[in-house]
Design an enzyme around this catalytic site. Structure first.
Site, PDB file in Angstrom:
ATOM      1  N   ASP A 174       0.846  -1.192   0.000  1.00  0.00           N
ATOM      2  CA  ASP A 174       0.000   0.000   0.000  1.00  0.00           C
ATOM      3  C   ASP A 174       0.886   1.249   0.000  1.00  0.00           C
ATOM      4  O   ASP A 174       1.969   1.241  -0.585  1.00  0.00           O
ATOM      5  CB  ASP A 174      -0.924  -0.043   1.221  1.00  0.00           C
ATOM      6  CG  ASP A 174      -2.281   0.569   0.954  1.00  0.00           C
ATOM      7  OD1 ASP A 174      -2.334   1.792   0.767  1.00  0.00           O
ATOM      8  OD2 ASP A 174      -3.291  -0.164   0.933  1.00  0.00           O
ATOM      9  N   HIS A 235      -3.546   5.804   3.416  1.00  0.00           N
ATOM     10  CA  HIS A 235      -4.359   4.632   3.100  1.00  0.00           C
ATOM     11  C   HIS A 235      -3.805   3.351   3.720  1.00  0.00           C
ATOM     12  O   HIS A 235      -4.544   2.535   4.281  1.00  0.00           O
ATOM     13  CB  HIS A 235      -4.431   4.508   1.571  1.00  0.00           C
ATOM     14  CG  HIS A 235      -5.419   3.542   1.034  1.00  0.00           C
ATOM     15  ND1 HIS A 235      -5.133   2.209   0.822  1.00  0.00           N
ATOM     16  CD2 HIS A 235      -6.702   3.714   0.641  1.00  0.00           C
ATOM     17  CE1 HIS A 235      -6.190   1.607   0.309  1.00  0.00           C
ATOM     18  NE2 HIS A 235      -7.162   2.486   0.187  1.00  0.00           N
ATOM     19  N   SER A 411     -11.298  -1.466  -0.532  1.00  0.00           N
ATOM     20  CA  SER A 411     -10.024  -1.455   0.187  1.00  0.00           C
ATOM     21  C   SER A 411     -10.209  -1.775   1.662  1.00  0.00           C
ATOM     22  O   SER A 411      -9.311  -2.316   2.303  1.00  0.00           O
ATOM     23  CB  SER A 411      -9.359  -0.080   0.091  1.00  0.00           C
ATOM     24  OG  SER A 411      -8.689   0.077  -1.112  1.00  0.00           O
TER      25      SER A 411
END
Length: 474
Positions: A174, A235, A411
């Protein structure tokens, strides 16, 4: 792939939770307790209470003769079994055990046969009870995804089985990670695979630090024509928290596999990440060799989570080759289906294939398909992905203070499944192969809310952490 955020205001957050409890008669016909059979667990014995003054009361020989008769006529040769009197309990009831366990249907049949004896006052299954854990994390009541409501994953029940991910590593490929009070104990610094200095945003290319410096875009059109100005997403930190936030520490949020470790692997920066860099990250995290990069060694991932994606078919791509290699090295791979409300066949890595690759769609707290979730025959299973509370950073560009934020997206669904893999694999047995992991997760599921999405478009159902872990041999 997150759609929207909402800060959790720590000083002014209140939640009202209501629950409806339905009660039914525990005993059918006043003799057979069917209520306890609502559990999905196996039944391997029965507790029989005999009437005071009856011929069977305190007469073990008489009890055994009755049991032998039931054993002989119970299910026939195809499902042969034996029953025997084990002992008298302190409360005066008698424990009857079998040489095998029974499912709900067979258990009910046997209980009715036992109750046919006129000496019997009541029969109930010798069910299994477990220690109960309700994490004391401040915002656990906001994490419906881990709870047992209609849209939850039943993780709270799975934790009571005692397999919490210890000894397992979940690689999160990520944006990297930020140090966070609710994550630090469970984070392993992996590697930064971003080769482009401009998009890396940390002043260099590949290096040994997976720290996330921020992925903000300060000007429009920077990433592609029409791309907007954006703040840093942090994220990877959010995804990592769903997998393994420190739990039961009276602060913050809980994580699915909170005794596991997250191997933070940075492959996304400003304007995303390239196929080549991400493929290298997959190869490395699963124990493969990447030229110029030190081996992952003892930190080899049990499961890889990729909450990322882009357009185009995966067929014949280097991503497919990397995933096939990871599966061959016995690393399960979990990927997000994508957030375009379109068929996954047009997205990478969601359209990649392989036994042990699990493509995850998103559902909401009502067990319905999330409006944004991609769909199609390539989706294997769904998981909670709407308004998921997890760890984050408050910085709009460069890092700021720790905080917690709601994100929505596939996600957010994907790390629920990656964490579930870690729970399964932490049982005291040899790890299941990726193909077996996929089969188990797709088999032991919860249903979608009615009306369900079209058959085969959102996978077999919503993950059920409790029944999956309970039935996993690994």
């Amino acid at each position: 792939m997150s759609l929207r955020t909402r800060n959790i205001r720590l000083a002014a957050l209140t939640v009202a939770v209501s629950a409806a409890v339905a009660s039914t008669s525990a005993f059918a016909g006043d003799l057979v307790n069917l209520g306890a059979l609502s559990s999905s667990g196996p039944v391997d014995g029965f507790i029989v209470t005999y009437k005071d003054g009856s011929a069977s009361k305190n007469n073990k020989a008489a009890i055994q003769r009755s049991l032998d008769s039931i054993s002989a006529s119970g299910f026939g040769r195809a499902k042969a079994m034996t029953l025997r009197h084990d002992r008298t309990l302190g409360v005066g009831a008698d424990l009857v055990v079998a040489n095998r366990s029974f499912d709900r249907v067979d258990a009910e049949q046997l209980m009715r046969q036992l109750a046919a004896n006129p000496d019997v006052a009541s029969v109930e299954p010798n069910i299994r009870l477990y220690p109960t854990l309700t994490p004391n994390d401040t915002f656990f009541n906001l994490q419906y995804g881990f709870q047992s409501g209609i849209g939850g994953s039943n993780a709270d029940q799975a934790w009571n089985l005692g397999f919490l991910g210890a000894g397992k590593i979940v690689a999160v490929i990520d944006t990297g990670y930020r140090p966070h009070v609710d994550l630090n104990a469970n984070i392993i610094n992996g590697y930064d695979f971003i080769t482009n200095v401009a998009t890396a945003n940390d002043g260099n290319g590949r290096d040994s630090s997976a720290l996330d410096p921020g992925d903000w875009s300060p000007t429009p059109n920077l990433c592609y024509p029409g791309s907007p100005v954006t703040n840093s997403s942090w994220h990877g930190t959010h995804v990592a928290g769903t997998v393994a936030a420190v739990t039961n520490n009276a602060a913050g949020v809980a994580g699915m596999a909170y005794k596991s470790k997250v191997l933070a692997v940075r492959a996304l920066g400003r304007c995303g990440g390239t196929l080549a860099d991400i493929a290298d990250a997959v190869t490395w995290a699963s124990g493969g060799t990447v030229p110029g990069v030190p081996a992952v060694g003892a930190n080899k991932a049990t499961v890889i989570n990729m909450s990322l994606g882009g357009g185009g078919s995966c067929a014949g791509s280097v991503m497919q080759t990397a995933i096939t290699g990871a599966l061959g090295r016995r690393t399960t791979v979990v990927v997000a289906a994508g957030n375009s409300n379109a068929n996954v066949s047009g997205f990478t890595p969601a359209s990649c294939t392989g036994a042990g690759l699990i493509v995850v769609g998103a559902t909401d707290s009502a067990a319905k398909k999330a409006s944004f979730s991609n769909f199609g025959a390539g989706v294997d299973v769904s998981a909670p992905g709407v308004s998921i509370a997890s760890t984050l950073n408050a910085g709009t560009t460069v890092p700021g203070a720790d905080n917690y934020v709601y994100y929505s997206g596939t996600s957010m669904a994907s790390p629920h499944v990656a964490g579930l893999v870690a729970l399964m694999q932490s049982k005291p047995a040899a790890d299941c192969a990726p193909a077996q992991v996929e089969t188990l997760i797709k088999t032991w599921i919860k249903p979608f809310a009615a009306p369900p999405p079209p058959v085969g478009t959102m996978g077999t159902g919503i993950i059920n952490a409790f029944t999956t872990v309970q039935n996993a041999p690994c």
